[in-house]
Design a protein around this motif. Structure first.
Motif, PDB file in Angstrom:
ATOM      1  N   ASN A  59       0.812  -1.216   0.000  1.00  0.00           N
ATOM      2  CA  ASN A  59       0.000   0.000   0.000  1.00  0.00           C
ATOM      3  C   ASN A  59       0.848   1.270   0.000  1.00  0.00           C
ATOM      4  O   ASN A  59       0.365   2.340  -0.354  1.00  0.00           O
ATOM      5  CB  ASN A  59      -0.917   0.027   1.233  1.00  0.00           C
ATOM      6  CG  ASN A  59      -2.041  -0.970   1.117  1.00  0.00           C
ATOM      7  OD1 ASN A  59      -2.470  -1.303   0.021  1.00  0.00           O
ATOM      8  ND2 ASN A  59      -2.512  -1.467   2.238  1.00  0.00           N
ATOM      9  N   CYS A  60       2.090   1.144   0.433  1.00  0.00           N
ATOM     10  CA  CYS A  60       2.927   2.329   0.614  1.00  0.00           C
ATOM     11  C   CYS A  60       4.252   2.273  -0.135  1.00  0.00           C
ATOM     12  O   CYS A  60       5.012   3.247  -0.099  1.00  0.00           O
ATOM     13  CB  CYS A  60       3.209   2.542   2.100  1.00  0.00           C
ATOM     14  SG  CYS A  60       1.729   2.887   3.078  1.00  0.00           S
ATOM     15  N   THR A  61       4.567   1.165  -0.778  1.00  0.00           N
ATOM     16  CA  THR A  61       5.834   1.051  -1.491  1.00  0.00           C
ATOM     17  C   THR A  61       5.731  -0.039  -2.543  1.00  0.00           C
ATOM     18  O   THR A  61       4.921  -0.948  -2.424  1.00  0.00           O
ATOM     19  CB  THR A  61       6.980   0.731  -0.524  1.00  0.00           C
ATOM     20  OG1 THR A  61       8.203   0.640  -1.250  1.00  0.00           O
ATOM     21  CG2 THR A  61       6.748  -0.584   0.193  1.00  0.00           C
ATOM     22  N   ASN A  76       8.755   8.646   3.952  1.00  0.00           N
ATOM     23  CA  ASN A  76       7.472   8.659   3.235  1.00  0.00           C
ATOM     24  C   ASN A  76       6.714   7.357   3.452  1.00  0.00           C
ATOM     25  O   ASN A  76       5.493   7.364   3.628  1.00  0.00           O
ATOM     26  CB  ASN A  76       7.702   8.890   1.738  1.00  0.00           C
ATOM     27  CG  ASN A  76       8.196  10.288   1.439  1.00  0.00           C
ATOM     28  OD1 ASN A  76       7.877  11.239   2.149  1.00  0.00           O
ATOM     29  ND2 ASN A  76       8.987  10.425   0.383  1.00  0.00           N
ATOM     30  N   TYR A  77       7.450   6.264   3.451  1.00  0.00           N
ATOM     31  CA  TYR A  77       6.810   4.971   3.711  1.00  0.00           C
ATOM     32  C   TYR A  77       6.216   4.945   5.113  1.00  0.00           C
ATOM     33  O   TYR A  77       5.068   4.528   5.312  1.00  0.00           O
ATOM     34  CB  TYR A  77       7.801   3.822   3.550  1.00  0.00           C
ATOM     35  CG  TYR A  77       7.263   2.540   4.115  1.00  0.00           C
ATOM     36  CD1 TYR A  77       6.331   1.787   3.410  1.00  0.00           C
ATOM     37  CD2 TYR A  77       7.618   2.118   5.399  1.00  0.00           C
ATOM     38  CE1 TYR A  77       5.781   0.648   3.963  1.00  0.00           C
ATOM     39  CE2 TYR A  77       7.069   0.990   5.951  1.00  0.00           C
ATOM     40  CZ  TYR A  77       6.150   0.249   5.226  1.00  0.00           C
ATOM     41  OH  TYR A  77       5.596  -0.868   5.776  1.00  0.00           O
ATOM     42  N   GLN A  79       5.279   7.368   7.085  1.00  0.00           N
ATOM     43  CA  GLN A  79       4.109   8.249   7.189  1.00  0.00           C
ATOM     44  C   GLN A  79       2.879   7.613   6.553  1.00  0.00           C
ATOM     45  O   GLN A  79       1.778   7.670   7.108  1.00  0.00           O
ATOM     46  CB  GLN A  79       4.411   9.592   6.518  1.00  0.00           C
ATOM     47  CG  GLN A  79       5.437  10.432   7.256  1.00  0.00           C
ATOM     48  CD  GLN A  79       5.809  11.700   6.503  1.00  0.00           C
ATOM     49  OE1 GLN A  79       5.213  12.011   5.473  1.00  0.00           O
ATOM     50  NE2 GLN A  79       6.796  12.431   7.004  1.00  0.00           N
ATOM     51  N   CYS A  80       3.064   7.005   5.394  1.00  0.00           N
ATOM     52  CA  CYS A  80       1.949   6.329   4.710  1.00  0.00           C
ATOM     53  C   CYS A  80       1.424   5.172   5.538  1.00  0.00           C
ATOM     54  O   CYS A  80       0.214   5.015   5.723  1.00  0.00           O
ATOM     55  CB  CYS A  80       2.414   5.857   3.336  1.00  0.00           C
ATOM     56  SG  CYS A  80       1.220   4.815   2.459  1.00  0.00           S
ATOM     57  N   TYR A  81       2.354   4.375   6.051  1.00  0.00           N
ATOM     58  CA  TYR A  81       1.997   3.202   6.835  1.00  0.00           C
ATOM     59  C   TYR A  81       1.204   3.581   8.084  1.00  0.00           C
ATOM     60  O   TYR A  81       0.156   2.999   8.389  1.00  0.00           O
ATOM     61  CB  TYR A  81       3.287   2.459   7.196  1.00  0.00           C
ATOM     62  CG  TYR A  81       3.154   1.397   8.244  1.00  0.00           C
ATOM     63  CD1 TYR A  81       2.322   0.290   8.046  1.00  0.00           C
ATOM     64  CD2 TYR A  81       3.874   1.471   9.435  1.00  0.00           C
ATOM     65  CE1 TYR A  81       2.205  -0.697   9.011  1.00  0.00           C
ATOM     66  CE2 TYR A  81       3.761   0.493  10.401  1.00  0.00           C
ATOM     67  CZ  TYR A  81       2.927  -0.586  10.181  1.00  0.00           C
ATOM     68  OH  TYR A  81       2.813  -1.556  11.141  1.00  0.00           O
ATOM     69  N   LYS A  83      -0.386   6.388   8.656  1.00  0.00           N
ATOM     70  CA  LYS A  83      -1.667   6.991   8.274  1.00  0.00           C
ATOM     71  C   LYS A  83      -2.697   5.896   7.996  1.00  0.00           C
ATOM     72  O   LYS A  83      -3.864   5.997   8.418  1.00  0.00           O
ATOM     73  CB  LYS A  83      -1.487   7.863   7.030  1.00  0.00           C
ATOM     74  CG  LYS A  83      -2.773   8.526   6.557  1.00  0.00           C
ATOM     75  CD  LYS A  83      -2.535   9.370   5.309  1.00  0.00           C
ATOM     76  CE  LYS A  83      -3.848  10.006   4.809  1.00  0.00           C
ATOM     77  NZ  LYS A  83      -3.630  10.811   3.580  1.00  0.00           N
ATOM     78  N   ASN A  84      -2.284   4.840   7.316  1.00  0.00           N
ATOM     79  CA  ASN A  84      -3.188   3.710   7.050  1.00  0.00           C
ATOM     80  C   ASN A  84      -3.676   3.079   8.352  1.00  0.00           C
ATOM     81  O   ASN A  84      -4.860   2.746   8.503  1.00  0.00           O
ATOM     82  CB  ASN A  84      -2.477   2.651   6.210  1.00  0.00           C
ATOM     83  CG  ASN A  84      -2.336   3.051   4.760  1.00  0.00           C
ATOM     84  OD1 ASN A  84      -2.981   3.995   4.294  1.00  0.00           O
ATOM     85  ND2 ASN A  84      -1.484   2.358   4.029  1.00  0.00           N
ATOM     86  N   ASN A  87      -6.226   5.394  10.093  1.00  0.00           N
ATOM     87  CA  ASN A  87      -7.511   5.360   9.395  1.00  0.00           C
ATOM     88  C   ASN A  87      -8.254   4.061   9.687  1.00  0.00           C
ATOM     89  O   ASN A  87      -9.475   4.054   9.878  1.00  0.00           O
ATOM     90  CB  ASN A  87      -7.306   5.521   7.886  1.00  0.00           C
ATOM     91  CG  ASN A  87      -6.875   6.926   7.509  1.00  0.00           C
ATOM     92  OD1 ASN A  87      -7.069   7.878   8.262  1.00  0.00           O
ATOM     93  ND2 ASN A  87      -6.277   7.065   6.330  1.00  0.00           N
TER      94      ASN A  87
END
Length: 576
Positions: A59-61, A76-77, A79-81, A83-84, A87
């Motif tokens: 989902n992030c990379t 960036n990974y 932060q994405c992880y 955030k998922n 949520n």
């Protein structure tokens, strides 16, 4: 990516446990059981899939085969992880507020707690731990199964040759330089860093061989090697001199280790409870000691003398296995006669350790069932190897100890816990995210306790000795990490007060300080909570209390935090 089971950071607790979790997650239920449980389990599994998807690297990379350590170098990974995860926590909380089935509600709480624990653990890592990565090893692991095209692309990306990318060595160095500006940073152990540095050249050689085997352009490897060499020099010059020589964890990190293993109380409360229990168990043992000494003709002054005398009755090697097989039959007869719990129809297999097992971890263990097998697991018993272990390692091969060891590893302990779950089925939330050592080992200690009243007096006595060990673990390990006691003091407690051999005591200290910090106290905590829960249920049900039904219910719940097990028992067992 999310760490199911909340195991030790970067360390597996026991391969048997992990393999069993995989087994029960995919074990086919019988048609009758599936029909009865499929509705809530299927719905629960749908929620679990949301969390699994949130934690998926894809989902992030696009580098999903990279290790967690390498992925976390990419801000960036991360932060994405996270955030998922946040949520998904909100989604699961909404589902929890709407859900009416008590079993599904508990599973949703398991999932939410696991995700929150992951976020909290990551935050503590960033706050306290130096983000050191053994780059050569992690890169070598991440390229092992790649084909030529993917390996070529991976090497170019890791070396920064791919447009728009920064070399992994540069990222790793930057991360550590940023952390070095903080005063409270926690460095890796010196011995581990020295080992990593010494192994860099062999790791690089393996990367080279894999590149050559797949006929990769040598320039990519050459560039990556130069970067890793520079990174290694940085670690040697700037990190190694600051590496810690002490095993002690900062209080915040050690508290998190305990929490990940299912300990739900403060360290201070754990210490108070453990010291109180240790003193009370010593008193119980001293009450039994004169009776055993008189019965067996021992010249003994207190419980320590009786332990030493009983351990002199060592079983000949060729009699150890038959003795334990006989003991299991005797305990199963007790279980059936006293109606303690429902036994499975399949037999329990007991065997002696192999040479390799005996060298690696020479203690009694339980190996869980294989995924494709319908048979029970295996209880293995260590045998003294004079060439590698001292003759004074006499803790597990005398008649009196076989009562409590068999109850713990066999039935009604670990084997009954695992085979019940295998037979009855379990949701993914409980098999993948609900496990912690407090529920796993807590049950096994509780199994010893419910069997103890029906053991002969010497079996009761040694069962109390093992309770003494678990209480000792629950204050020795925290006090070692808090700096309240020394290793020599802890060894004296284990050998002189608890009555174990120097060899086994040394293994215990290694467990507390190096191999599995946070794990040992979970035994005591899980056991204490189960005893408290039983007392609470007995008070509420009075004469209606049925221990067999109570135990069967607990076993069919699978794995979950103790607070949620209490919730399940009070809502679904007491009020049923």
């Amino acid at each position: 990516m999310i760490r199911a089971f909340r195991l030790s950071r970067k360390i597996s607790i026991l391969l048997a446990i992990v393999s069993f979790m995989v087994a029960i997650a995919s074990h086919p239920l019988s048609e009758s059981i599936a029909s009865a449980k499929s509705n809530w389990i299927n719905r629960s599994n749908e929620y679990t899939n949301l969390l699994i998807k949130a934690g998926s690297e894809s989902n992030c990379t696009d580098q999903s085969t990279l290790s967690e350590s390498l992925l976390k170098l990419d801000s960036n990974y991360v932060q994405c992880y996270e955030k998922n995860l946040n949520n998904t926590i909100q989604t699961l909380q909404t589902k929890l507020n709407q859900e009416t089935d008590p079993s599904v509600k508990i599973d949703l709480e398991i999932l939410i707690a696991s995700a929150n624990e992951e976020l909290r653990s990551n935050q503590l890592d960033r706050q306290y731990r130096l983000p050191y990565v053994n780059l050569a090893r992690e890169i070598n692991r991440s390229i092992g199964d790649l084909n030529s095209r993917d390996l070529n692309k991976r090497l170019k990306r890791l070396s920064g040759e791919e447009t728009g990318t920064t070399s992994i060595a540069t990222l790793a160095t930057q991360k550590m330089r940023e952390a070095l500006t903080r005063s409270n940073i926690f460095f890796p152990e010196r011995s581990q860093l020295e080992k990593d540095l010494a192994n860099t050249s062999p790791q690089l050689e393996q990367i080279k061989q894999r590149s050559e085997k797949r006929q990769i352009d040598p320039s990519s490897y050459t560039k990556l090697k130069a970067q890793l060499t520079e990174y290694t020099n940085f670690v040697r010059q700037e990190i190694l001199p600051k590496a810690r020589s002490s095993f002690r964890l900062p209080t915040e990190l050690y508290a998190e280790e305990l929490a990940e293993r299912g300990v739900e109380i403060s360290i201070d409360q754990l210490l108070q409870d453990a010291h109180t229990a240790f003193t009370n168990i010593q008193q119980e043992m001293n009450a039994l000691a004169p009776q055993i000494a008189k019965q067996k003709g021992f010249q003994a002054k207190d419980y320590r003398d009786v332990i030493r005398a009983l351990k002199q009755e060592q079983l000949p090697t060729d009699q150890v296995l038959p003795h334990y097989q006989k003991r299991q039959k005797e305990i199963e007869a007790i279980i059936q006669r006293e109606k303690l719990v429902t036994l499975p129809k399949r037999p329990l297999t007991i065997r002696l350790t192999s040479d390799r097992e005996n060298t690696n971890f020479p203690v009694p263990q339980y190996y869980a069932p294989k995924p494709s097998s319908k048979s029970a697991g295996v209880f293995i018993i260590p045998i003294l190897k004079p060439d590698t272990q001292p003759r004074t390692y006499n803790d597990f091969t005398y008649p009196a100890v076989s009562w409590t060891l068999t109850a713990h590893e066999g039935r009604p302990g670990h084997d009954l816990q695992f085979t019940t779950i295998q037979d009855k089925g379990i949701s993914d939330a409980r098999s993948k995210f609900g496990y912690n050592p407090a529920n796993h080992e807590g049950w096994a200690l509780y199994a010893e306790a419910i069997t103890l009243p029906f053991m002969p007096i010497e079996g009761q006595f040694i069962s109390l000795q093992f309770q003494l060990l678990r209480a000792a673990r629950a204050f020795l390990e925290p006090e070692l990490h808090l700096g309240k006691i020394s290793i020599d003091q802890a060894l004296r407690v284990l050998t002189e007060d608890a009555g174990y051999s120097s060899f086994f005591a040394g293994q215990e200290i290694d467990r507390y300080t190096v191999r599995l910090s946070g794990h040992a106290p979970s035994y005591f905590y899980g056991y204490q909570r189960l005893m408290q829960l039983r007392k609470e249920v007995e008070q509420q049900l009075g004469q209606k209390f049925d221990q067999q039904k109570f135990h069967d219910f607990i076993l069919t719940q699978g794995f979950m935090p103790q607070r949620l097990l209490r919730q399940a028992v009070l809502e679904q067992f007491v009020n049923s």
